[in-house]
Design a protein around this motif. Sequence first.
Motif, mmCIF file in Angstrom:
data_model
loop_
_atom_site.group_PDB
_atom_site.id
_atom_site.type_symbol
_atom_site.label_atom_id
_atom_site.label_comp_id
_atom_site.label_asym_id
_atom_site.label_seq_id
_atom_site.Cartn_x
_atom_site.Cartn_y
_atom_site.Cartn_z
ATOM 1 N N VAL A 1 0.856 -1.178 0.000
ATOM 2 C CA VAL A 1 0.000 0.000 0.000
ATOM 3 C C VAL A 1 0.897 1.235 0.000
ATOM 4 C CG1 VAL A 1 -1.783 1.274 1.258
ATOM 5 C CG2 VAL A 1 -1.779 -1.234 1.294
ATOM 6 N N VAL A 2 0.747 2.066 -1.018
ATOM 7 C CA VAL A 2 1.525 3.300 -1.129
ATOM 8 C C VAL A 2 0.557 4.464 -0.994
ATOM 9 C CG1 VAL A 2 3.067 4.680 -2.568
ATOM 10 C CG2 VAL A 2 3.194 2.181 -2.638
ATOM 11 N N THR A 3 0.835 5.347 -0.037
ATOM 12 C CA THR A 3 -0.027 6.482 0.235
ATOM 13 C C THR A 3 0.782 7.773 0.151
ATOM 14 O OG1 THR A 3 -1.234 5.103 1.802
ATOM 15 C CG2 THR A 3 -1.649 7.456 1.908
ATOM 16 N N ALA A 4 0.202 8.759 -0.515
ATOM 17 C CA ALA A 4 0.814 10.092 -0.598
ATOM 18 C C ALA A 4 -0.311 11.119 -0.570
ATOM 19 C CB ALA A 4 1.664 10.233 -1.850
ATOM 20 N N SER A 5 -0.929 11.277 0.588
ATOM 21 C CA SER A 5 -2.082 12.162 0.724
ATOM 22 C C SER A 5 -1.754 13.581 0.283
ATOM 23 C CB SER A 5 -2.575 12.175 2.170
ATOM 24 O OG SER A 5 -3.036 10.898 2.524
ATOM 25 N N GLY A 6 -2.597 14.125 -0.574
ATOM 26 C CA GLY A 6 -2.428 15.489 -1.039
ATOM 27 C C GLY A 6 -1.433 15.675 -2.157
ATOM 28 N N ALA A 7 -0.921 14.586 -2.722
ATOM 29 C CA ALA A 7 0.144 14.685 -3.728
ATOM 30 C C ALA A 7 -0.276 15.433 -4.986
ATOM 31 C CB ALA A 7 0.651 13.293 -4.097
ATOM 32 N N GLN A 8 -1.569 15.528 -5.252
ATOM 33 C CA GLN A 8 -1.999 16.262 -6.439
ATOM 34 C C GLN A 8 -1.680 17.755 -6.334
ATOM 35 O OE1 GLN A 8 -6.115 15.191 -6.913
ATOM 36 N NE2 GLN A 8 -5.572 13.503 -8.258
ATOM 37 N N THR A 9 -1.670 18.277 -5.124
ATOM 38 C CA THR A 9 -1.358 19.698 -4.943
ATOM 39 C C THR A 9 -0.085 19.929 -4.139
ATOM 40 O OG1 THR A 9 -2.788 19.793 -2.989
ATOM 41 C CG2 THR A 9 -3.775 20.405 -5.101
ATOM 42 N N LYS A 10 0.303 18.948 -3.372
ATOM 43 C CA LYS A 10 1.528 19.038 -2.572
ATOM 44 C C LYS A 10 2.569 18.160 -3.249
ATOM 45 C CE LYS A 10 -1.002 19.757 1.706
ATOM 46 N NZ LYS A 10 -1.243 19.244 3.065
ATOM 47 N N VAL A 11 3.493 18.769 -3.961
ATOM 48 C CA VAL A 11 4.402 18.013 -4.826
ATOM 49 C C VAL A 11 5.763 17.717 -4.206
ATOM 50 C CG1 VAL A 11 3.253 18.831 -6.915
ATOM 51 C CG2 VAL A 11 5.200 20.109 -5.989
ATOM 52 N N TYR A 12 6.015 18.177 -2.992
ATOM 53 C CA TYR A 12 7.310 17.963 -2.345
ATOM 54 C C TYR A 12 7.187 16.914 -1.245
ATOM 55 C CZ TYR A 12 8.340 22.333 -4.691
ATOM 56 O OH TYR A 12 8.504 23.308 -5.639
ATOM 57 N N VAL A 13 8.157 16.008 -1.185
ATOM 58 C CA VAL A 13 8.171 14.975 -0.146
ATOM 59 C C VAL A 13 8.748 15.573 1.129
ATOM 60 C CG1 VAL A 13 9.084 12.724 0.539
ATOM 61 C CG2 VAL A 13 8.406 13.125 -1.840
ATOM 62 N N LYS A 14 7.984 15.465 2.197
ATOM 63 C CA LYS A 14 8.420 15.956 3.506
ATOM 64 C C LYS A 14 9.053 14.829 4.326
ATOM 65 C CE LYS A 14 6.709 18.584 7.441
ATOM 66 N NZ LYS A 14 5.544 19.280 7.997
ATOM 67 N N ASN B 1 7.414 -8.433 0.490
ATOM 68 C CA ASN B 1 6.422 -9.239 1.191
ATOM 69 C C ASN B 1 5.195 -8.411 1.562
ATOM 70 O OD1 ASN B 1 5.753 -11.831 1.986
ATOM 71 N ND2 ASN B 1 6.293 -11.435 4.110
ATOM 72 N N GLY B 2 5.077 -7.222 0.922
ATOM 73 C CA GLY B 2 3.998 -6.300 1.244
ATOM 74 C C GLY B 2 4.475 -5.296 2.269
ATOM 75 N N ALA B 3 3.918 -4.112 2.231
ATOM 76 C CA ALA B 3 4.330 -3.059 3.156
ATOM 77 C C ALA B 3 3.366 -1.892 3.062
ATOM 78 C CB ALA B 3 5.742 -2.579 2.822
ATOM 79 N N ASP B 4 3.446 -1.018 4.039
ATOM 80 C CA ASP B 4 2.743 0.259 4.009
ATOM 81 C C ASP B 4 3.795 1.336 3.782
ATOM 82 O OD1 ASP B 4 0.057 -0.585 4.548
ATOM 83 O OD2 ASP B 4 0.669 -0.954 6.616
ATOM 84 N N VAL B 5 3.773 1.935 2.604
ATOM 85 C CA VAL B 5 4.717 2.989 2.243
ATOM 86 C C VAL B 5 3.938 4.298 2.284
ATOM 87 C CG1 VAL B 5 6.258 3.871 0.455
ATOM 88 C CG2 VAL B 5 6.002 1.401 0.777
ATOM 89 N N VAL B 6 4.358 5.210 3.161
ATOM 90 C CA VAL B 6 3.617 6.457 3.346
ATOM 91 C C VAL B 6 4.527 7.649 3.095
ATOM 92 C CG1 VAL B 6 2.269 7.858 4.954
ATOM 93 C CG2 VAL B 6 2.109 5.359 5.047
ATOM 94 N N PHE B 7 4.170 8.424 2.069
ATOM 95 C CA PHE B 7 4.846 9.678 1.777
ATOM 96 C C PHE B 7 4.069 10.799 2.465
ATOM 97 C CE2 PHE B 7 6.117 7.031 -1.757
ATOM 98 C CZ PHE B 7 7.408 7.435 -2.040
ATOM 99 N N GLU B 8 4.753 11.618 3.241
ATOM 100 C CA GLU B 8 4.147 12.832 3.771
ATOM 101 C C GLU B 8 4.533 13.946 2.808
ATOM 102 O OE1 GLU B 8 4.053 15.779 7.662
ATOM 103 O OE2 GLU B 8 5.410 14.073 7.668
#
Length: 90
Positions: free
Chosen positions: A11-24, A47-54
């Motif tokens: 699962v890869v999550t990057a909430s707000g990436a459509q308007t927030k283009v910089y990785v924090k 083996n599966g993971a939760d990848v979360v970009f802020e």
Amino acid sequence: MHLPGAARPLVVTASGAQTKVYVKSLTVDGVPVDSQRPVVTHAQIANGADVVFEMSDTPQAWGSATIYTPSESMLGKAADPEIRAEREEL
């Protein structure tokens, strides 16, 4: 994403990436990824993971210290000249 043979989904999550283009920041299964070496390995996600970009709407220091210099082997000697020129600009 369900990976063959993986115990759980990737699962890869990057909430707000459509308007927030910089990785924090970036975490894999809750473990922060070092901003000085922003690399996620195959072993971390195979083996599966939760990848979360802020994400952020302003430039961040995270990952900015890295320098990517493509090697000649990455440029591909037989590559299309236009593609090779684009890769050399990296």
